[in-house]
Design a protein around this motif. Structure first.
Motif, PDB file in Angstrom:
ATOM      1  N   ILE A 150       0.727  -1.151   0.079  1.00  0.00           N
ATOM      2  CA  ILE A 150       0.005  -0.155  -0.034  1.00  0.00           C
ATOM      3  C   ILE A 150       0.814   1.308   0.078  1.00  0.00           C
ATOM      4  CG2 ILE A 150      -1.664   1.264   1.259  1.00  0.00           C
ATOM      5  CD1 ILE A 150      -2.652  -1.269   2.575  1.00  0.00           C
ATOM      6  N   ASP A 151       0.406   2.050  -0.908  1.00  0.00           N
ATOM      7  CA  ASP A 151       1.461   3.684  -0.921  1.00  0.00           C
ATOM      8  C   ASP A 151       0.436   4.716  -0.080  1.00  0.00           C
ATOM      9  OD1 ASP A 151       3.388   2.693  -2.687  1.00  0.00           O
ATOM     10  OD2 ASP A 151       1.663   2.596  -4.316  1.00  0.00           O
ATOM     11  N   SER A 173      -2.188   1.397  12.300  1.00  0.00           N
ATOM     12  CA  SER A 173      -0.980   1.402  12.883  1.00  0.00           C
ATOM     13  C   SER A 173      -0.269  -0.023  12.228  1.00  0.00           C
ATOM     14  CB  SER A 173      -0.925   1.238  14.570  1.00  0.00           C
ATOM     15  OG  SER A 173       0.202   1.040  14.970  1.00  0.00           O
ATOM     16  N   PHE A 174      -1.117  -1.077  12.240  1.00  0.00           N
ATOM     17  CA  PHE A 174      -0.626  -2.286  11.665  1.00  0.00           C
ATOM     18  C   PHE A 174      -0.295  -2.089  10.042  1.00  0.00           C
ATOM     19  CE2 PHE A 174      -1.754  -6.034   9.126  1.00  0.00           C
ATOM     20  CZ  PHE A 174      -0.824  -6.912   9.624  1.00  0.00           C
ATOM     21  N   LEU A 175      -0.989  -1.354   9.468  1.00  0.00           N
ATOM     22  CA  LEU A 175      -0.718  -1.171   7.901  1.00  0.00           C
ATOM     23  C   LEU A 175       0.328  -0.432   7.502  1.00  0.00           C
ATOM     24  CD1 LEU A 175      -4.540  -0.731   6.737  1.00  0.00           C
ATOM     25  CD2 LEU A 175      -3.359  -2.847   6.295  1.00  0.00           C
ATOM     26  N   LEU A 176       0.627   0.668   8.410  1.00  0.00           N
ATOM     27  CA  LEU A 176       1.754   1.446   8.327  1.00  0.00           C
ATOM     28  C   LEU A 176       3.083   0.639   8.854  1.00  0.00           C
ATOM     29  CD1 LEU A 176       0.487   5.020   9.753  1.00  0.00           C
ATOM     30  CD2 LEU A 176       0.679   4.003   7.462  1.00  0.00           C
ATOM     31  N   ASP A 177       2.950  -0.284   9.719  1.00  0.00           N
ATOM     32  CA  ASP A 177       4.146  -1.046  10.091  1.00  0.00           C
ATOM     33  C   ASP A 177       4.199  -2.100   9.044  1.00  0.00           C
ATOM     34  OD1 ASP A 177       4.705  -0.180  12.683  1.00  0.00           O
ATOM     35  OD2 ASP A 177       3.279  -1.617  13.643  1.00  0.00           O
ATOM     36  N   GLN A 178       3.462  -2.474   8.110  1.00  0.00           N
ATOM     37  CA  GLN A 178       3.462  -3.383   6.984  1.00  0.00           C
ATOM     38  C   GLN A 178       4.052  -2.791   5.727  1.00  0.00           C
ATOM     39  OE1 GLN A 178       2.985  -6.809   7.255  1.00  0.00           O
ATOM     40  NE2 GLN A 178       3.045  -6.090   9.588  1.00  0.00           N
ATOM     41  N   ASN A 179       3.753  -1.281   5.632  1.00  0.00           N
ATOM     42  CA  ASN A 179       4.053  -0.703   4.586  1.00  0.00           C
ATOM     43  C   ASN A 179       5.000   0.425   5.030  1.00  0.00           C
ATOM     44  OD1 ASN A 179       2.115  -1.753   2.095  1.00  0.00           O
ATOM     45  ND2 ASN A 179       1.253  -1.920   4.252  1.00  0.00           N
ATOM     46  N   PRO A 180       6.119   0.582   5.168  1.00  0.00           N
ATOM     47  CA  PRO A 180       6.914   1.667   5.645  1.00  0.00           C
ATOM     48  C   PRO A 180       6.813   2.629   4.425  1.00  0.00           C
ATOM     49  CG  PRO A 180       7.912  -0.322   5.994  1.00  0.00           C
ATOM     50  CD  PRO A 180       7.003  -0.770   5.110  1.00  0.00           C
ATOM     51  N   ALA A 182       4.300   4.510   4.014  1.00  0.00           N
ATOM     52  CA  ALA A 182       3.016   4.740   3.455  1.00  0.00           C
ATOM     53  C   ALA A 182       2.191   5.969   4.254  1.00  0.00           C
ATOM     54  CB  ALA A 182       1.918   3.595   3.615  1.00  0.00           C
ATOM     55  N   LYS A 183       1.088   6.485   3.883  1.00  0.00           N
ATOM     56  CA  LYS A 183       0.582   7.425   4.622  1.00  0.00           C
ATOM     57  C   LYS A 183      -0.784   7.258   4.807  1.00  0.00           C
ATOM     58  CE  LYS A 183       3.841  11.056   2.968  1.00  0.00           C
ATOM     59  NZ  LYS A 183       4.041  12.475   2.309  1.00  0.00           N
ATOM     60  N   PHE A 184      -1.748   7.712   5.823  1.00  0.00           N
ATOM     61  CA  PHE A 184      -3.065   7.631   5.948  1.00  0.00           C
ATOM     62  C   PHE A 184      -3.538   8.970   5.875  1.00  0.00           C
ATOM     63  CE2 PHE A 184      -6.777   7.288   9.125  1.00  0.00           C
ATOM     64  CZ  PHE A 184      -7.733   7.202   8.389  1.00  0.00           C
ATOM     65  N   ILE A 185      -4.203   9.496   4.690  1.00  0.00           N
ATOM     66  CA  ILE A 185      -4.758  10.887   4.290  1.00  0.00           C
ATOM     67  C   ILE A 185      -6.056  10.671   4.472  1.00  0.00           C
ATOM     68  CG2 ILE A 185      -4.912  12.586   2.750  1.00  0.00           C
ATOM     69  CD1 ILE A 185      -2.313  11.621   1.436  1.00  0.00           C
TER      70      ILE A 185
END
Length: 240
Positions: A150-151, A173-180, A182-185
């Motif tokens: 995920i970008d 938090s989990f998804l950002l750990d899996q996708n260094p 990445a950003k949540f906008i």
């Protein structure tokens, strides 16, 4: 942004009413430029009596315009939309060339079916042009692990109830750990000044930044406040 709604109201078999809304995202060609106008039209079917996820809330077009003005950067980006609802931002991103997965609650099959209907209304075939996935905030089910790289994660008005705030951030938090990297906008409608995610951000080691939304739409001659409906809406970015 131009906004249009068909004049007809359609009665569904379950007694609910449907409206079709047309959102038009367009860019003004520069003065003395040979560059043609770019435009994307998105049709959203809404079931006005069916529940929260069947209506396009003001946060969605705000996030949509933010994405539209960065449309050339979205090409081939891998985007997950959480709490998609009618999926306006995610569908727009797909129309701009992103690889998009739309998601909503895995225990709301009617909501997921409606997301697929919104996709088909815009000539996007689920499973082919765009993906639709049921997930559960706060619970790391198999569907979350099945997500590829995920970008960007996007969301419009996900933080609508304090009871779900931590569940959302656990998943993010989990998804950002899996996708260094990445950003949540996401766009957020301010409903109470007492609501805050600050303590939860610290708990899950996340950082949040405000995105300046004042200039969104100006290049296209759009006043972003015209579709906020008098609400205070913020654009924010969360990273690890």
């Amino acid at each position: 942004m131009r906004f249009e709604m068909t004049s007809g109201r359609f009665q569904m078999s379950d007694g609910s009413s449907e409206h079709l809304k047309k959102f038009v995202f367009s860019s003004k060609p520069r003065v003395n430029s040979n560059t043609p106008e770019e435009k994307v039209e998105i049709i959203i079917p809404e079931l006005l009596q069916a529940g929260y996820s069947f209506y396009t809330w003001p946060c969605a077009p705000v996030l949509g315009w933010f994405l539209w003005e960065r449309r050339h950067d979205l090409v081939d980006k891998r985007i997950l939309e959480i709490g998609s609802g009618t999926a306006l931002p995610g569908i727009l991103a797909a129309k701009c060339g992103a690889q998009v997965t739309l998601s909503d609650s895995c225990i709301l099959p009617k909501s997921l079916a409606h997301i697929e209907r919104c996709c088909r209304a815009n000539n996007l075939i689920p499973g082919q042009d765009i993906d639709v996935l049921g997930i559960s905030w706060g619970l790391l089910l198999n569907s979350v692990f099945s997500l590829g790289p995920i970008d960007f994660i996007i969301g419009a008005d996900c933080f609508y109830d304090p009871s779900v705030f931590e569940d959302i951030l656990v998943t993010i938090s989990f998804l950002l750990d899996q996708n260094p990297g990445a950003k949540f906008i996401f766009s957020y409608q301010e409903r109470s000044t007492d609501w805050s995610i600050e303590a939860l951000l610290k708990k899950w080691d996340l950082r949040c930044f405000s995105i300046n939304s004042e200039n969104i739409g100006k290049v296209s001659g759009v006043n972003i406040h015209d579709f906020m409906g008098g609400h205070t809406i913020h654009l924010l970015e969360i990273t690890r």
